[in-house]
Design a protein around this motif. Structure first.
Motif, PDB file in Angstrom:
ATOM      1  N   PRO A  29       0.821  -1.216   0.000  1.00 50.01           N
ATOM      2  CA  PRO A  29       0.000   0.000   0.000  1.00 50.01           C
ATOM      3  C   PRO A  29       0.857   1.269   0.000  1.00 50.01           C
ATOM      4  CG  PRO A  29       0.160  -0.841   2.228  1.00 50.01           C
ATOM      5  CD  PRO A  29       0.936  -1.797   1.353  1.00 50.01           C
ATOM      6  N   VAL A  30       0.283   2.359  -0.481  1.00 52.54           N
ATOM      7  CA  VAL A  30       0.909   3.670  -0.360  1.00 52.54           C
ATOM      8  C   VAL A  30       0.867   4.066   1.119  1.00 52.54           C
ATOM      9  CG1 VAL A  30       0.676   6.114  -0.934  1.00 52.54           C
ATOM     10  CG2 VAL A  30       0.357   4.374  -2.709  1.00 52.54           C
ATOM     11  N   PRO A  31       1.988   4.491   1.697  1.00 54.93           N
ATOM     12  CA  PRO A  31       2.019   4.783   3.135  1.00 54.93           C
ATOM     13  C   PRO A  31       1.525   6.186   3.467  1.00 54.93           C
ATOM     14  CG  PRO A  31       4.193   5.101   2.219  1.00 54.93           C
ATOM     15  CD  PRO A  31       3.327   4.620   1.077  1.00 54.93           C
ATOM     16  N   LEU A  32       1.167   6.363   4.743  1.00 51.62           N
ATOM     17  CA  LEU A  32       0.851   7.672   5.291  1.00 51.62           C
ATOM     18  C   LEU A  32       2.041   8.190   6.095  1.00 51.62           C
ATOM     19  CD1 LEU A  32      -2.793   7.513   6.747  1.00 51.62           C
ATOM     20  CD2 LEU A  32      -2.027   8.722   4.704  1.00 51.62           C
ATOM     21  N   ASN A  33       2.152   9.495   6.182  1.00 51.55           N
ATOM     22  CA  ASN A  33       3.101  10.094   7.111  1.00 51.55           C
ATOM     23  C   ASN A  33       2.729   9.692   8.539  1.00 51.55           C
ATOM     24  OD1 ASN A  33       3.302  12.699   9.064  1.00 51.55           O
ATOM     25  ND2 ASN A  33       5.128  12.536   7.792  1.00 51.55           N
ATOM     26  N   LYS A  62      -5.436 -14.045  -1.752  1.00 52.61           N
ATOM     27  CA  LYS A  62      -4.431 -14.946  -1.164  1.00 52.61           C
ATOM     28  C   LYS A  62      -3.001 -14.562  -1.582  1.00 52.61           C
ATOM     29  CE  LYS A  62      -7.672 -17.456   0.696  1.00 52.61           C
ATOM     30  NZ  LYS A  62      -8.854 -16.650   0.298  1.00 52.61           N
ATOM     31  N   VAL A  63      -2.796 -13.290  -1.928  1.00 53.33           N
ATOM     32  CA  VAL A  63      -1.457 -12.777  -2.251  1.00 53.33           C
ATOM     33  C   VAL A  63      -0.896 -12.099  -1.000  1.00 53.33           C
ATOM     34  CG1 VAL A  63      -0.137 -11.160  -3.681  1.00 53.33           C
ATOM     35  CG2 VAL A  63      -2.021 -12.465  -4.685  1.00 53.33           C
ATOM     36  N   ALA A  64       0.399 -12.283  -0.751  1.00 53.22           N
ATOM     37  CA  ALA A  64       1.038 -11.704   0.433  1.00 53.22           C
ATOM     38  C   ALA A  64       0.976 -10.175   0.405  1.00 53.22           C
ATOM     39  CB  ALA A  64       2.488 -12.160   0.522  1.00 53.22           C
ATOM     40  N   VAL A  65       0.860  -9.575   1.593  1.00 54.91           N
ATOM     41  CA  VAL A  65       0.778  -8.118   1.735  1.00 54.91           C
ATOM     42  C   VAL A  65       1.911  -7.629   2.626  1.00 54.91           C
ATOM     43  CG1 VAL A  65      -0.628  -6.175   2.534  1.00 54.91           C
ATOM     44  CG2 VAL A  65      -1.736  -8.173   1.484  1.00 54.91           C
ATOM     45  N   ALA A  66       2.639  -6.613   2.166  1.00 53.03           N
ATOM     46  CA  ALA A  66       3.646  -5.935   2.985  1.00 53.03           C
ATOM     47  C   ALA A  66       3.042  -4.598   3.399  1.00 53.03           C
ATOM     48  CB  ALA A  66       4.943  -5.743   2.220  1.00 53.03           C
ATOM     49  N   ALA A  67       2.299  -4.596   4.514  1.00 55.35           N
ATOM     50  CA  ALA A  67       1.537  -3.407   4.917  1.00 55.35           C
ATOM     51  C   ALA A  67       2.430  -2.207   5.185  1.00 55.35           C
ATOM     52  CB  ALA A  67       0.685  -3.716   6.148  1.00 55.35           C
ATOM     53  N   ASP A  68       3.662  -2.443   5.648  1.00 54.55           N
ATOM     54  CA  ASP A  68       4.605  -1.352   5.898  1.00 54.55           C
ATOM     55  C   ASP A  68       5.806  -1.449   4.962  1.00 54.55           C
ATOM     56  OD1 ASP A  68       5.701  -3.636   6.938  1.00 54.55           O
ATOM     57  OD2 ASP A  68       6.302  -2.758   8.854  1.00 54.55           O
ATOM     58  N   GLY A  69       5.577  -1.938   3.765  1.00 61.27           N
ATOM     59  CA  GLY A  69       6.672  -2.105   2.812  1.00 61.27           C
ATOM     60  C   GLY A  69       7.316  -0.800   2.381  1.00 61.27           C
ATOM     61  N   LEU A  70       6.514   0.261   2.329  1.00 58.72           N
ATOM     62  CA  LEU A  70       7.025   1.586   1.984  1.00 58.72           C
ATOM     63  C   LEU A  70       6.869   2.511   3.181  1.00 58.72           C
ATOM     64  CD1 LEU A  70       5.643   2.149  -1.641  1.00 58.72           C
ATOM     65  CD2 LEU A  70       8.013   1.720  -0.985  1.00 58.72           C
ATOM     66  N   LEU A  71       7.802   3.439   3.312  1.00 59.93           N
ATOM     67  CA  LEU A  71       7.769   4.438   4.377  1.00 59.93           C
ATOM     68  C   LEU A  71       7.617   5.829   3.764  1.00 59.93           C
ATOM     69  CD1 LEU A  71      10.818   3.124   6.462  1.00 59.93           C
ATOM     70  CD2 LEU A  71       8.386   2.561   6.784  1.00 59.93           C
ATOM     71  N   ARG A  72       6.866   6.676   4.443  1.00 60.95           N
ATOM     72  CA  ARG A  72       6.755   8.075   4.015  1.00 60.95           C
ATOM     73  C   ARG A  72       7.707   8.884   4.879  1.00 60.95           C
ATOM     74  NH1 ARG A  72       1.493   9.923   1.265  1.00 60.95           N
ATOM     75  NH2 ARG A  72       2.113  11.898   0.361  1.00 60.95           N
ATOM     76  N   LEU A  73       8.709   9.470   4.251  1.00 61.27           N
ATOM     77  CA  LEU A  73       9.790  10.114   4.988  1.00 61.27           C
ATOM     78  C   LEU A  73       9.423  11.490   5.512  1.00 61.27           C
ATOM     79  CD1 LEU A  73      12.786   9.185   2.661  1.00 61.27           C
ATOM     80  CD2 LEU A  73      11.926   7.951   4.662  1.00 61.27           C
ATOM     81  N   ARG A  74       8.535  12.162   4.851  1.00 62.07           N
ATOM     82  CA  ARG A  74       8.184  13.522   5.272  1.00 62.07           C
ATOM     83  C   ARG A  74       6.727  13.806   4.946  1.00 62.07           C
ATOM     84  NH1 ARG A  74       8.234  16.540   0.528  1.00 62.07           N
ATOM     85  NH2 ARG A  74       9.501  15.665  -1.173  1.00 62.07           N
ATOM     86  N   ARG A  75       6.206  14.765   5.654  1.00 63.32           N
ATOM     87  CA  ARG A  75       4.823  15.184   5.429  1.00 63.32           C
ATOM     88  C   ARG A  75       4.779  16.109   4.226  1.00 63.32           C
ATOM     89  NH1 ARG A  75       0.849  16.904  10.365  1.00 63.32           N
ATOM     90  NH2 ARG A  75      -1.121  16.782   9.211  1.00 63.32           N
ATOM     91  N   ARG A  79       6.798  17.341  -8.010  1.00 68.79           N
ATOM     92  CA  ARG A  79       7.840  17.951  -7.169  1.00 68.79           C
ATOM     93  C   ARG A  79       7.522  17.751  -5.691  1.00 68.79           C
ATOM     94  NH1 ARG A  79       7.594  22.086 -11.144  1.00 68.79           N
ATOM     95  NH2 ARG A  79       6.212  23.337  -9.802  1.00 68.79           N
ATOM     96  N   ASN A  80       6.252  17.804  -5.351  1.00 65.10           N
ATOM     97  CA  ASN A  80       5.831  17.709  -3.961  1.00 65.10           C
ATOM     98  C   ASN A  80       6.181  16.357  -3.340  1.00 65.10           C
ATOM     99  OD1 ASN A  80       4.439  18.691  -1.609  1.00 65.10           O
ATOM    100  ND2 ASN A  80       2.671  17.446  -2.190  1.00 65.10           N
ATOM    101  N   VAL A  81       6.100  15.276  -4.125  1.00 61.74           N
ATOM    102  CA  VAL A  81       6.319  13.932  -3.578  1.00 61.74           C
ATOM    103  C   VAL A  81       7.708  13.377  -3.885  1.00 61.74           C
ATOM    104  CG1 VAL A  81       3.868  13.370  -3.646  1.00 61.74           C
ATOM    105  CG2 VAL A  81       5.308  12.827  -5.619  1.00 61.74           C
ATOM    106  N   ARG A  82       8.508  14.132  -4.629  1.00 63.18           N
ATOM    107  CA  ARG A  82       9.838  13.629  -4.988  1.00 63.18           C
ATOM    108  C   ARG A  82      10.672  13.409  -3.721  1.00 63.18           C
ATOM    109  NH1 ARG A  82      11.608  17.356  -9.087  1.00 63.18           N
ATOM    110  NH2 ARG A  82      10.079  16.227 -10.370  1.00 63.18           N
ATOM    111  N   GLY A  83      11.184  12.208  -3.563  1.00 65.21           N
ATOM    112  CA  GLY A  83      12.009  11.886  -2.410  1.00 65.21           C
ATOM    113  C   GLY A  83      11.243  11.698  -1.112  1.00 65.21           C
ATOM    114  N   ALA A  84       9.901  11.612  -1.195  1.00 65.78           N
ATOM    115  CA  ALA A  84       9.088  11.517   0.019  1.00 65.78           C
ATOM    116  C   ALA A  84       8.913  10.081   0.510  1.00 65.78           C
ATOM    117  CB  ALA A  84       7.707  12.136  -0.218  1.00 65.78           C
ATOM    118  N   PHE A  85       9.332   9.094  -0.283  1.00 62.71           N
ATOM    119  CA  PHE A  85       9.112   7.697   0.078  1.00 62.71           C
ATOM    120  C   PHE A  85      10.416   6.908   0.052  1.00 62.71           C
ATOM    121  CE2 PHE A  85       5.347   9.360  -2.051  1.00 62.71           C
ATOM    122  CZ  PHE A  85       4.358   9.100  -1.102  1.00 62.71           C
ATOM    123  N   ALA A  86      10.434   5.839   0.825  1.00 60.94           N
ATOM    124  CA  ALA A  86      11.603   4.954   0.862  1.00 60.94           C
ATOM    125  C   ALA A  86      11.124   3.548   1.186  1.00 60.94           C
ATOM    126  CB  ALA A  86      12.610   5.423   1.919  1.00 60.94           C
TER     127      ALA A  86
END
Length: 244
Positions: free
Chosen positions: A129-133, A157-170, A184-191
């Motif tokens: 999933p897309v993460p929240l700050n 029945k497919v595996a889920v990585a609920a915290d697979g992505l992190l949102r680095l900044r608000r 531009r707003n989201v560039r570099g915001a995820f890891a």
């Protein structure tokens, strides 16, 4: 035990009748829509762009025909699909789920997503999933995209990585941003999470709504840089964009 659950459900419905997920009218069972709200939804169906999933007004003459926007600027994901168009009819449904704790719709949404994304799930290895700050997650108490991903995982029945992505900044709300401003707003915001393993895997990225694709595009790039073989996108709603 089945009879006990049945009568327990009847008693609960008598005290707290189930309400339509969209308008709040009384319905037959929890997690359902009334007939009027159901008929108002515009479900996404072919013909559509095979890359971004934008429905075409007329048949372009081939299943591989892309829209002008994808031809001019191909997104980083391979394919995107959605359940329905995000418009005045569907907006209350998503906003109630997203902001008003109407979480009883998650199982139904999981079934809808599984149908809309059937072709994406055939060889999918992992749902992310897309993460929240963290501060928005603390205020809301749940990530609606993670709930959708988990419901889809149970259905498919497919595996889920609920915290697979992190949102680095608000990031500031993007409602009035142009496409370029959103990017531009989201560039570099995820890891990627340090323990996320997507090397060589086909990943399905899940969110509630696809608008310009800036957020989903940035998350896709992160997953591809992490070694994902392919990233597809699946959302509950999608905004219909004007032709490029």
């Amino acid at each position: 035990m089945t009879a006990i659950r049945h009568w327990g459900r009847k008693l609960l419905d008598a005290v707290l009748p189930p309400l339509c997920l969209c308008c709040g009218a009384i319905v037959a069972e929890p997690g359902a829509l009334c007939a009027q709200c159901w008929s108002g939804l515009r479900f996404v169906a072919a013909p559509l762009c095979p890359v971004c999933g934008q429905p075409f007004d007329t048949d372009p003459g081939g299943a591989d025909m892309m829209c002008g926007r994808c031809l001019a600027e191909p997104p980083p994901w391979a394919r995107a699909r959605a359940v329905f168009c995000y418009d005045d009819a569907s907006k209350p449904l998503i906003l109630r789920f997203k902001h008003a704790d109407r979480l009883e719709g998650a199982p139904a949404f999981g079934r809808w997503l599984a149908r809309a994304g059937a072709e994406l799930l055939i060889d999918c290895h992992l749902i992310v999933p897309v993460p929240l700050n963290r501060w928005k997650l603390l205020a809301r108490r749940y990530n609606q995209a993670a709930l959708l991903a988990q419901a889809l995982g149970r259905e498919s029945k497919v595996a889920v990585a609920a915290d697979g992505l992190l949102r680095l900044r608000r990031t500031p709300p993007q409602g009035h941003f142009s496409r370029a401003e959103r990017q531009r707003n989201v560039r570099g915001a995820f890891a990627p999470h340090p323990r996320l393993d997507v090397c060589g895997k086909n990943v399905l990225l899940v969110d509630d709504v696809l608008t310009t694709g800036a957020t989903l595009g940035e998350c896709s790039r992160v997953l591809l840089r992490q070694g994902a073989a392919r990233v597809d996108v699946l959302t509950l709603g999608r905004v219909l964009l004007s032709p490029a």
